[in-house]
Enzyme design. Structure first.
Site, PDB file in Angstrom:
ATOM      1  CE1 TYR A 187      -3.059  -0.028   5.148  1.00  0.00           C
ATOM      2  CE2 TYR A 187      -3.468  -2.341   5.596  1.00  0.00           C
ATOM      3  CZ  TYR A 187      -3.296  -1.302   4.698  1.00  0.00           C
ATOM      4  OH  TYR A 187      -3.359  -1.555   3.352  1.00  0.00           O
ATOM      5  CE  LYS A 202      -1.399  -4.343   3.393  1.00  0.00           C
ATOM      6  NZ  LYS A 202      -1.753  -5.622   2.756  1.00  0.00           N
ATOM      7  CB  SER A 245      -0.887   0.008   1.252  1.00  0.00           C
ATOM      8  OG  SER A 245      -1.460   1.279   1.456  1.00  0.00           O
TER       9      SER A 245
HETATM   10  C1  WQD Z   1      -9.430   9.914   0.870  1.00  0.00           C
HETATM   11  C2  WQD Z   1      -9.619  11.413   1.053  1.00  0.00           C
HETATM   12  C3  WQD Z   1      -9.857  12.036   3.362  1.00  0.00           C
HETATM   13  C4  WQD Z   1     -13.675   9.934   3.934  1.00  0.00           C
HETATM   14  C5  WQD Z   1      -6.911   4.909   3.005  1.00  0.00           C
HETATM   15  C6  WQD Z   1      -5.868   4.144   3.727  1.00  0.00           C
HETATM   16  C7  WQD Z   1      -4.895   3.538   2.738  1.00  0.00           C
HETATM   17  C8  WQD Z   1      -5.644   2.743   1.697  1.00  0.00           C
HETATM   18  C9  WQD Z   1      -6.725   3.571   1.037  1.00  0.00           C
HETATM   19  C10 WQD Z   1      -5.475   0.438   2.303  1.00  0.00           C
HETATM   20  C11 WQD Z   1      -8.829  11.963   2.235  1.00  0.00           C
HETATM   21  C12 WQD Z   1     -11.144  12.316   2.588  1.00  0.00           C
HETATM   22  C13 WQD Z   1     -12.502  10.440   3.394  1.00  0.00           C
HETATM   23  C14 WQD Z   1     -14.718  10.814   4.310  1.00  0.00           C
HETATM   24  C15 WQD Z   1     -13.373  12.659   3.582  1.00  0.00           C
HETATM   25  N1  WQD Z   1      -6.192   1.577   2.271  1.00  0.00           N
HETATM   26  N2  WQD Z   1     -12.369  11.779   3.215  1.00  0.00           N
HETATM   27  N3  WQD Z   1     -14.526  12.159   4.119  1.00  0.00           N
HETATM   28  O1  WQD Z   1      -7.109   7.908   3.778  1.00  0.00           O
HETATM   29  O2  WQD Z   1      -6.232   8.279   1.407  1.00  0.00           O
HETATM   30  O3  WQD Z   1      -6.293   5.970   2.328  1.00  0.00           O
HETATM   31  O4  WQD Z   1      -7.577   4.078   2.072  1.00  0.00           O
HETATM   32  O5  WQD Z   1      -4.414   0.191   1.815  1.00  0.00           O
HETATM   33  O6  WQD Z   1      -4.031   2.713   3.454  1.00  0.00           O
HETATM   34  O7  WQD Z   1      -5.144   5.061   4.533  1.00  0.00           O
HETATM   35  O8  WQD Z   1      -8.417   7.111   1.751  1.00  0.00           O
HETATM   36  O9  WQD Z   1     -10.786   7.253   1.127  1.00  0.00           O
HETATM   37  O10 WQD Z   1     -10.159   7.335   3.595  1.00  0.00           O
HETATM   38  O11 WQD Z   1      -9.660   9.292   2.134  1.00  0.00           O
HETATM   39  O12 WQD Z   1     -13.229  13.892   3.425  1.00  0.00           O
HETATM   40  O13 WQD Z   1     -15.812  10.422   4.824  1.00  0.00           O
HETATM   41  O14 WQD Z   1     -10.985  11.658   1.343  1.00  0.00           O
HETATM   42  O15 WQD Z   1      -9.569  13.094   4.275  1.00  0.00           O
HETATM   43  O16 WQD Z   1      -8.400  13.273   1.899  1.00  0.00           O
HETATM   44  P1  WQD Z   1      -6.968   7.434   2.376  1.00  0.00           P
HETATM   45  P2  WQD Z   1      -9.829   7.690   2.190  1.00  0.00           P
END
Ligand code: WQD
Length: 342
Positions: A148, A152, A124
């Site tokens: 997490y 990885k 990841s």
């Molecule tokens: C994306 C953007 C949030 C939800 C995570 C894990 C990573 C991988 C992918 C496994 C960010 C914003 C999110 C919400 C929001 N998983 N957001 N409101 O955090 O980049 O990555 O998922 O491998 O390890 O860390 O993805 O989709 O949670 O967030 O504003 O309800 O959307 O702040 O900018 P992230 P995400």
């Protein structure tokens, strides 16, 4: 080839099974169904018209791993199985270290015993942690910040050491950016347990009325509109990346890490607006405080995968949203509805 797919009934695993079967491979899946549904594999069979052998169980069950390898001529492994919720990993670090790392150690030990040394590992971009520069390239130092991401990173290091100890190992480490979307059939897709942590499944559940409004985590980042920027990649593009990586581990040796991303960063509000174009109505949202641990900007330099795997993402943001919406509309309760009716 006969490919063992660990975690093959999961979101990325099930999409990868489809492309493996379409490419003529036979597929054997082990999955404990802790974060997925057996219905996904029924749908894989329906989409491809091909059989998938399924073992319901856990990588921590060594006896089951021995059974699988002794009953099947496994040629290579694609290893998805693992817990993957960042927030949960902070609250339950031992669960994550035991499940993700011990499970991988047992898998590799049984692979070694049965002379199987080719593995594609689901890593990841979270291993990069907060870097000063973007785009992110594979040469950057790894500095995961949550348990997490640390599992990885540790598994990548364990696999490196296996390869040093025994050059027969051939390993691809695939660092995913933000997988989104679904197979064009709408029959398989992302089906998170409970309230989604990730942006796109949260948006699709708001769009379907299952959730009230999207909370946008902060709009004061140094980005074009103040909201967080990420490299969203269509899950089918990601699945194809696994096929290319599998071909590579069969032809080469050693350990190679690859970013699987588009190289394009989109903000939260960019995604919201793409979704609004797809569904033809506004997505209600509210700006709230930033989420602890979030970084402002993350997107890939995908050039190494292009040069060495001849792989490049092809699907754009609109198509990602279209396909995610089709899955949500067709399966408003995810796979659960089917389970109730089975
Ligand atoms: C994306 C953007 C949030 C939800 C995570 C894990 C990573 C991988 C992918 C496994 C960010 C914003 C999110 C919400 C929001 N998983 N957001 N409101 O955090 O980049 O990555 O998922 O491998 O390890 O860390 O993805 O989709 O949670 O967030 O504003 O309800 O959307 O702040 O900018 P992230 P995400």
């Amino acid at each position: 080839m006969n490919i063992l797919v660990t975690g093959g009934s999961g979101y990325i695993g099930s999409h990868t099974c489809i492309e493996l079967l379409n490419a003529g491979h036979t597929v054997t899946v082990i999955d404990n169904l802790s974060n997925s549904s057996h219905v996904a594999l029924q749908r894989v069979r329906k989409i491809t018209g091909k059989e998938v052998k399924f073992y319901h169980g856990d990588l921590l069950n060594r006896q089951l791993l021995e059974t699988i390898f002794s009953q099947n001529q496994i040629d290579a492994v694609i290893h998805f199985a693992g817990l993957k919720a960042v927030g949960e990993s902070v609250a339950k670090p031992f669960l994550y270290y035991h499940n993700n790392i011990t499970g991988t150690l047992l898998l590799c030990d049984v692979m070694e015993k049965y002379g199987v040394h080719q593995i594609v590992f689901s890593s990841s971009a979270t291993v990069y942690g907060a870097q000063k520069t973007v785009p992110l390239s594979e040469e950057l130092p790894l500095q995961a910040t949550n348990p997490y991401g640390k599992t990885k990173q540790m598994i990548e290091e364990i696999l490196q050491d296996l390869s040093i100890a025994n050059p027969k190992w051939s390993i691809a480490l695939l660092r995913y950016f933000n997988p989104v979307g679904a197979h064009e059939s709408g029959l398989i897709g992302e089906d998170p347990n409970g309230i989604p942590n990730n942006l796109v499944p949260f948006i699709t559940q708001v769009a379907s009325g299952r959730l009230q409004e999207l909370k946008v985590f902060g709009n004061q980042y140094k980005t074009h509109d103040g909201t967080g920027v990420r490299d969203y990649i269509h899950v089918v593009d990601l699945a194809y990346g696994h096929l290319r990586a599998l071909e590579s581990v069969v032809q080469n040796n050693g350990v190679h890490a690859y970013n699987l991303g588009t190289g394009i960063g989109y903000s939260v509000l960019d995604v919201v607006s793409a979704f609004e174009q797809v569904i033809g109505k506004p997505i209600p949202y509210k700006i709230v405080d930033p989420r602890p641990g979030d970084i402002a900007v993350s997107y890939a330099d995908p050039s190494k995968a292009k040069e060495e795997l001849n792989w490049k993402a092809t699907k754009g943001l609109y198509e990602m949203c279209e396909d995610a919406w089709r899955w949500q509309k067709t399966n408003p309760l995810g796979y659960e509805k089917e389970i109730q009716s089975v």
